[in-house]
Design an enzyme around this catalytic site. Structure first.
Site, PDB file in Angstrom:
ATOM      1  N   GLY A  49      25.198 -17.853   5.356  1.00  0.00           N
ATOM      2  CA  GLY A  49      23.708 -17.475   5.893  1.00  0.00           C
ATOM      3  C   GLY A  49      24.011 -15.771   6.584  1.00  0.00           C
ATOM      4  O   GLY A  49      22.997 -15.953   7.593  1.00  0.00           O
ATOM      5  N   THR A  50      24.583 -14.914   6.200  1.00  0.00           N
ATOM      6  CA  THR A  50      24.662 -13.727   6.736  1.00  0.00           C
ATOM      7  C   THR A  50      23.163 -12.937   6.470  1.00  0.00           C
ATOM      8  O   THR A  50      22.621 -12.283   7.405  1.00  0.00           O
ATOM      9  CB  THR A  50      25.548 -12.842   6.407  1.00  0.00           C
ATOM     10  OG1 THR A  50      25.728 -12.873   4.825  1.00  0.00           O
ATOM     11  CG2 THR A  50      26.929 -13.307   6.750  1.00  0.00           C
ATOM     12  N   ASN A  51      22.631 -13.143   5.204  1.00  0.00           N
ATOM     13  CA  ASN A  51      21.240 -12.617   4.860  1.00  0.00           C
ATOM     14  C   ASN A  51      20.243 -13.335   5.985  1.00  0.00           C
ATOM     15  O   ASN A  51      19.159 -12.702   6.186  1.00  0.00           O
ATOM     16  CB  ASN A  51      21.110 -12.745   3.629  1.00  0.00           C
ATOM     17  CG  ASN A  51      21.542 -11.524   2.869  1.00  0.00           C
ATOM     18  OD1 ASN A  51      21.597 -10.358   3.268  1.00  0.00           O
ATOM     19  ND2 ASN A  51      21.984 -11.669   1.777  1.00  0.00           N
TER      20      ASN A  51
ATOM     21  N   ILE B   2      20.340 -22.820  -9.490  1.00  0.00           N
ATOM     22  CA  ILE B   2      19.324 -22.650 -10.327  1.00  0.00           C
ATOM     23  C   ILE B   2      18.159 -23.171  -9.923  1.00  0.00           C
ATOM     24  O   ILE B   2      18.019 -24.194  -9.774  1.00  0.00           O
ATOM     25  CB  ILE B   2      19.679 -22.457 -11.768  1.00  0.00           C
ATOM     26  CG1 ILE B   2      20.944 -22.046 -12.121  1.00  0.00           C
ATOM     27  CG2 ILE B   2      18.509 -22.267 -12.676  1.00  0.00           C
ATOM     28  CD1 ILE B   2      21.612 -22.156 -13.432  1.00  0.00           C
ATOM     29  N   LEU B   3      17.245 -22.438 -10.086  1.00  0.00           N
ATOM     30  CA  LEU B   3      15.630 -22.843  -9.806  1.00  0.00           C
ATOM     31  C   LEU B   3      15.141 -22.790 -11.094  1.00  0.00           C
ATOM     32  O   LEU B   3      15.140 -22.012 -12.136  1.00  0.00           O
ATOM     33  CB  LEU B   3      14.918 -22.039  -8.892  1.00  0.00           C
ATOM     34  CG  LEU B   3      15.220 -21.944  -7.518  1.00  0.00           C
ATOM     35  CD1 LEU B   3      14.725 -20.851  -6.662  1.00  0.00           C
ATOM     36  CD2 LEU B   3      15.172 -23.214  -6.519  1.00  0.00           C
TER      37      LEU B   3
ATOM     38  N   ASN C 158      14.307 -12.297  -4.041  1.00  0.00           N
ATOM     39  CA  ASN C 158      15.767 -12.490  -3.966  1.00  0.00           C
ATOM     40  C   ASN C 158      16.274 -11.009  -3.488  1.00  0.00           C
ATOM     41  O   ASN C 158      15.726 -10.021  -3.668  1.00  0.00           O
ATOM     42  CB  ASN C 158      16.299 -12.982  -5.361  1.00  0.00           C
ATOM     43  CG  ASN C 158      17.702 -12.981  -5.390  1.00  0.00           C
ATOM     44  OD1 ASN C 158      18.235 -13.841  -4.347  1.00  0.00           O
ATOM     45  ND2 ASN C 158      18.343 -12.514  -6.254  1.00  0.00           N
TER      46      ASN C 158
ATOM     47  N   HIS D 128      19.812  -8.764  -4.415  1.00  0.00           N
ATOM     48  CA  HIS D 128      20.745  -8.648  -5.340  1.00  0.00           C
ATOM     49  C   HIS D 128      21.679  -7.382  -5.080  1.00  0.00           C
ATOM     50  O   HIS D 128      21.046  -6.513  -4.733  1.00  0.00           O
ATOM     51  CB  HIS D 128      20.341  -8.579  -6.814  1.00  0.00           C
ATOM     52  CG  HIS D 128      21.289  -8.488  -7.754  1.00  0.00           C
ATOM     53  ND1 HIS D 128      22.085  -9.470  -8.276  1.00  0.00           N
ATOM     54  CD2 HIS D 128      21.867  -7.477  -8.539  1.00  0.00           C
ATOM     55  CE1 HIS D 128      22.916  -9.465  -8.846  1.00  0.00           C
ATOM     56  NE2 HIS D 128      22.771  -7.867  -9.132  1.00  0.00           N
TER      57      HIS D 128
END
Length: 208
Positions: free
Chosen positions: A12-14, A93-94, A108, A110
């Site tokens: 959870g760094t982001n 995956i969603l 998102n 990337h």
């Protein structure tokens, strides 16, 4: 005030970057109201609890069919009146139902400058390994909306990071996170919450 749900699977760094930005008042007209993890042991859940943010765990293996899982995630977020979904290291995956339900409302991050080093299979250290193997001099990160094409949604913000002599994938990964990901993800979230992003023809226009 828009409700933000952050989907996580690991450390959870982001997520922490988003929480820190929120605490500094940098996410305008939005609030992280929910953290959803695909992994019950994710440290990201602790980060959420430490900041009094509601959490939910929803595991793929608890559903026989992918469509059932996709539906469950969709209905969970709908029931919480979520306006924006942020993928912050979400490793599941969603599906079409989820992406359709939150069209142009899923962001998102990337770890490359899309369209370089992106698409199916490009995540984690592999992105940085490929950048170093190719010998590019500049890499970076991209905040983008999610559609049904892997890493193919409209780009919101990009930030470049220089590659240095002696870089390893691990060193480069850390620099990209610190210099790019943790800066542009909160910015992209705030722009969305301020209604400053217009999407047209798979491209975005950012309003002043």
């Amino acid at each position: 005030m828009k409700n933000i749900a952050v989907l996580v699977s690991g450390g959870g760094t982001n997520l922490q970057a988003l929480i820190d930005a929120q605490n500094r008042g940098e996410i305008k007209n939005g609030k992280i109201s929910l953290v959803v993890s695909s992994n019950p042991n994710a440290y990201a859940l602790e980060r959420a609890k430490n900041n009094s943010i509601a959490t939910e765990v929803i595991r793929r293996k608890d559903y026989d069919e992918f469509d059932e899982y996709d539906s469950a995630v969709t209905e969970l977020l709908k029931s919480k009146d979520v306006d924006l979904v942020v993928l912050a290291g979400f490793m599941t995956i969603l599906g079409k139902q989820f992406i359709s339900a939150f069209e142009n409302r899923i962001i998102n991050i990337h770890p490359s400058l899309i369209p370089s080093f992106c698409g199916e299979g490009y995540y984690g250290l592999r992105v940085h390994e490929e950048a170093l193997n190719r010998g590019v001099k500049v890499t970076g990160a991209t905040a983008h909306f999610v559609n049904e094409v892997c890493d193919g949604g409209p780009i919101i913000i990009q930030k470049a990071v220089e590659i240095q002599n002696g870089d390893t994938p691990e060193i480069l990964q850390k620099r990209v996170m610190e210099q790019a990901e943790w800066k542009i993800l909160p910015r992209a979230v705030s722009l969305f919450c301020e209604d400053k992003i217009i999407v047209k023809d798979n491209k975005t226009e950012i309003l002043d």
